[in-house]
Design a protein around this motif. Structure first.
Motif, PDB file in Angstrom:
ATOM      1  N   MET A 123      -4.533  18.136   5.961  1.00 19.15           N
ATOM      2  CA  MET A 123      -4.169  18.422   4.578  1.00 19.15           C
ATOM      3  C   MET A 123      -2.672  18.694   4.435  1.00 19.15           C
ATOM      4  N   LEU A 124      -2.058  19.304   5.439  1.00 18.11           N
ATOM      5  CA  LEU A 124      -0.607  19.483   5.408  1.00 18.11           C
ATOM      6  C   LEU A 124       0.090  18.126   5.412  1.00 18.11           C
ATOM      7  N   ALA A 125      -0.363  17.216   6.281  1.00 15.52           N
ATOM      8  CA  ALA A 125       0.236  15.882   6.339  1.00 15.52           C
ATOM      9  C   ALA A 125      -0.016  15.104   5.054  1.00 15.52           C
ATOM     10  N   LEU A 126      -1.200  15.274   4.465  1.00 16.26           N
ATOM     11  CA  LEU A 126      -1.502  14.582   3.207  1.00 16.26           C
ATOM     12  C   LEU A 126      -0.565  15.053   2.099  1.00 16.26           C
ATOM     13  N   TRP A 127      -0.331  16.356   2.019  1.00 12.96           N
ATOM     14  CA  TRP A 127       0.599  16.861   1.009  1.00 12.96           C
ATOM     15  C   TRP A 127       2.024  16.384   1.276  1.00 12.96           C
ATOM     16  N   LEU A 128       2.434  16.426   2.533  1.00 19.21           N
ATOM     17  CA  LEU A 128       3.798  16.068   2.916  1.00 19.21           C
ATOM     18  C   LEU A 128       4.126  14.622   2.542  1.00 19.21           C
ATOM     19  N   PHE A 129       3.246  13.704   2.936  1.00 20.30           N
ATOM     20  CA  PHE A 129       3.502  12.283   2.695  1.00 20.30           C
ATOM     21  C   PHE A 129       2.883  11.787   1.393  1.00 20.30           C
ATOM     22  N   GLY A 130       1.768  12.380   0.989  1.00 20.28           N
ATOM     23  CA  GLY A 130       1.037  11.861  -0.156  1.00 20.28           C
ATOM     24  C   GLY A 130       1.729  12.068  -1.484  1.00 20.28           C
ATOM     25  N   ALA A 131       2.330  13.248  -1.679  1.00 23.76           N
ATOM     26  CA  ALA A 131       2.943  13.535  -2.976  1.00 23.76           C
ATOM     27  C   ALA A 131       4.053  12.539  -3.329  1.00 23.76           C
ATOM     28  N   PRO A 132       5.021  12.272  -2.422  1.00 26.08           N
ATOM     29  CA  PRO A 132       6.055  11.277  -2.771  1.00 26.08           C
ATOM     30  C   PRO A 132       5.502   9.865  -2.921  1.00 26.08           C
ATOM     31  N   VAL A 133       4.540   9.490  -2.067  1.00 29.83           N
ATOM     32  CA  VAL A 133       3.992   8.134  -2.142  1.00 29.83           C
ATOM     33  C   VAL A 133       3.225   7.941  -3.443  1.00 29.83           C
ATOM     34  N   GLU A 134       2.426   8.924  -3.820  1.00 32.59           N
ATOM     35  CA  GLU A 134       1.708   8.822  -5.092  1.00 32.59           C
ATOM     36  C   GLU A 134       2.688   8.758  -6.260  1.00 32.59           C
ATOM     37  N   GLY A 135       3.762   9.536  -6.186  1.00 26.36           N
ATOM     38  CA  GLY A 135       4.749   9.502  -7.256  1.00 26.36           C
ATOM     39  C   GLY A 135       5.386   8.137  -7.428  1.00 26.36           C
ATOM     40  N   ARG A 136       5.566   7.432  -6.326  1.00 29.57           N
ATOM     41  CA  ARG A 136       6.186   6.101  -6.383  1.00 29.57           C
ATOM     42  C   ARG A 136       5.170   5.023  -6.765  1.00 29.57           C
ATOM     43  N   LEU A 137       3.953   5.098  -6.210  1.00 24.79           N
ATOM     44  CA  LEU A 137       2.943   4.064  -6.474  1.00 24.79           C
ATOM     45  C   LEU A 137       2.148   4.302  -7.746  1.00 24.79           C
ATOM     46  N   ARG A 138       2.035   5.568  -8.154  1.00 20.66           N
ATOM     47  CA  ARG A 138       1.169   6.028  -9.241  1.00 20.66           C
ATOM     48  C   ARG A 138      -0.288   6.079  -8.761  1.00 20.66           C
ATOM     49  N   ALA A 139      -1.114   6.770  -9.529  1.00 24.35           N
ATOM     50  CA  ALA A 139      -2.442   7.176  -9.083  1.00 24.35           C
ATOM     51  C   ALA A 139      -3.365   6.024  -8.666  1.00 24.35           C
ATOM     52  N   PRO A 140      -3.539   4.963  -9.471  1.00 26.45           N
ATOM     53  CA  PRO A 140      -4.507   3.927  -9.080  1.00 26.45           C
ATOM     54  C   PRO A 140      -4.161   3.251  -7.761  1.00 26.45           C
ATOM     55  N   LYS A 141      -2.901   2.863  -7.577  1.00 21.90           N
ATOM     56  CA  LYS A 141      -2.505   2.180  -6.344  1.00 21.90           C
ATOM     57  C   LYS A 141      -2.550   3.132  -5.154  1.00 21.90           C
ATOM     58  N   PHE A 142      -2.190   4.390  -5.385  1.00 28.63           N
ATOM     59  CA  PHE A 142      -2.248   5.362  -4.306  1.00 28.63           C
ATOM     60  C   PHE A 142      -3.685   5.588  -3.857  1.00 28.63           C
ATOM     61  N   THR A 143      -4.602   5.678  -4.798  1.00 31.37           N
ATOM     62  CA  THR A 143      -6.015   5.848  -4.453  1.00 31.37           C
ATOM     63  C   THR A 143      -6.522   4.670  -3.632  1.00 31.37           C
ATOM     64  N   ALA A 144      -6.149   3.462  -4.050  1.00 35.00           N
ATOM     65  CA  ALA A 144      -6.544   2.263  -3.294  1.00 35.00           C
ATOM     66  C   ALA A 144      -5.958   2.297  -1.893  1.00 35.00           C
ATOM     67  N   LEU A 145      -4.692   2.677  -1.778  1.00 41.33           N
ATOM     68  CA  LEU A 145      -4.044   2.785  -0.473  1.00 41.33           C
ATOM     69  C   LEU A 145      -4.819   3.725   0.440  1.00 41.33           C
ATOM     70  N   TYR A 146      -5.180   4.884  -0.067  1.00 32.79           N
ATOM     71  CA  TYR A 146      -5.844   5.909   0.734  1.00 32.79           C
ATOM     72  C   TYR A 146      -7.156   5.391   1.322  1.00 32.79           C
ATOM     73  N   PHE A 147      -7.983   4.787   0.490  1.00 33.21           N
ATOM     74  CA  PHE A 147      -9.297   4.364   0.966  1.00 33.21           C
ATOM     75  C   PHE A 147      -9.228   3.086   1.798  1.00 33.21           C
ATOM     76  N   ILE A 148      -8.311   2.190   1.481  1.00 35.30           N
ATOM     77  CA  ILE A 148      -8.137   0.990   2.308  1.00 35.30           C
ATOM     78  C   ILE A 148      -7.664   1.376   3.698  1.00 35.30           C
ATOM     79  N   ALA A 149      -6.722   2.310   3.774  1.00 31.25           N
ATOM     80  CA  ALA A 149      -6.227   2.763   5.078  1.00 31.25           C
ATOM     81  C   ALA A 149      -7.322   3.481   5.854  1.00 31.25           C
ATOM     82  N   GLY A 150      -8.107   4.311   5.172  1.00 30.73           N
ATOM     83  CA  GLY A 150      -9.205   4.987   5.843  1.00 30.73           C
ATOM     84  C   GLY A 150     -10.214   4.016   6.413  1.00 30.73           C
ATOM     85  N   LEU A 151     -10.545   2.985   5.635  1.00 25.28           N
ATOM     86  CA  LEU A 151     -11.474   1.960   6.105  1.00 25.28           C
ATOM     87  C   LEU A 151     -10.878   1.192   7.286  1.00 25.28           C
TER      88      LEU A 151
END
Length: 227
Positions: free
Chosen positions: A84-112
């Motif tokens: 969760m620390l790593a998710l906050w560290l990297f996720g907040a700036p990436v979501e800000g740049r990609l915006r919510a829909p693309k960031f959500t897709a990124l998260y689950f595609i990477a997890g898969l």
């Protein structure tokens, strides 16, 4: 990166997000709630939850939905806190740049992608081993972060033995490269016997980096990152 007598812990990225990271915060909340519901006295995951929701070679075909549920499971409190620390560290700036829909897709595609690489390299040969955790998805976020913010400053706390401790400031490209290199070396050496899904990390990282290359979002130069 942790060891018996050492620690290398990133705790701050010096590039605030372009907007409030609603998805990142929601994912942190969901992961935390799921851990509370599936752990025993908050110390570690219950055996019944592991067998019902984690993924393994035996369940990939018969119960593919476990590839999703396993993303929200964590083995113990340290596993959850680090992710969760790593998710906050990297996720907040990436979501800000990609915006919510693309960031959500990124998260689950990477997890898969992380789970599938682990399955191909390790799971087939160790069918009894369960795979769980958000690490692959978060490494995918780190891969996208590397594409967009390679020169961003990351604050890292280090501790080596009893005498060497303090704070370093590294560019993101060097820190992410260290994590990827460490996963590659340990993955090849241990092939699933270390208890850490190194190939899940590598698969998630590759998927996240490719996702960013496909979208071509804005990349910060070294000069912009310095400002």
């Amino acid at each position: 990166l942790f060891g018996e007598f050492s620690m290398l812990l990133p705790y701050r990225a010096k590039n605030p997000p372009d907007s409030f990271p609603y998805v990142t915060v929601a994912l942190i909340a969901i992961n935390t709630i799921v851990y509370c519901l599936t752990s025993e006295y908050f110390l570690g995951i219950r055996e019944d939850a592991l067998r019902a929701l984690a993924t393994s070679h035996a369940t990939v075909v018969s119960q593919p939905w476990r590839l999703l549920t396993a993303l929200f499971l964590h083995a113990d409190l340290f596993h959850l806190a680090g992710n969760m620390l790593a998710l906050w560290l990297f996720g907040a700036p990436v979501e800000g740049r990609l915006r919510a829909p693309k960031f959500t897709a990124l998260y689950f595609i990477a997890g898969l992608g992380g789970h599938l690489l682990h399955e191909v390299v390790v799971g087939i040969f160790r069918p009894e081993q369960f795979s769980l955790g958000a690490s692959g998805a978060i490494m995918g976020v780190a891969g996208a972060y590397l594409y967009m913010f390679p020169y961003s400053t990351i604050c890292v706390f280090y501790w080596f033995g009893l005498l060497w401790r303090g704070v370093w400031e590294w560019q993101a490209r060097w820190l992410v490269a260290l994590y990827v290199g460490s996963d590659l070396v340990q993955g090849v050496l241990f092939r699933g016997f270390s208890g850490v899904g190194h190939f899940a990390h590598l698969g998630g990282f590759a998927a996240g980096l490719l996702f960013a290359f496909a979208l071509r979002p804005k990349r910060d130069t070294e000069e912009i990152s310095a400002v």
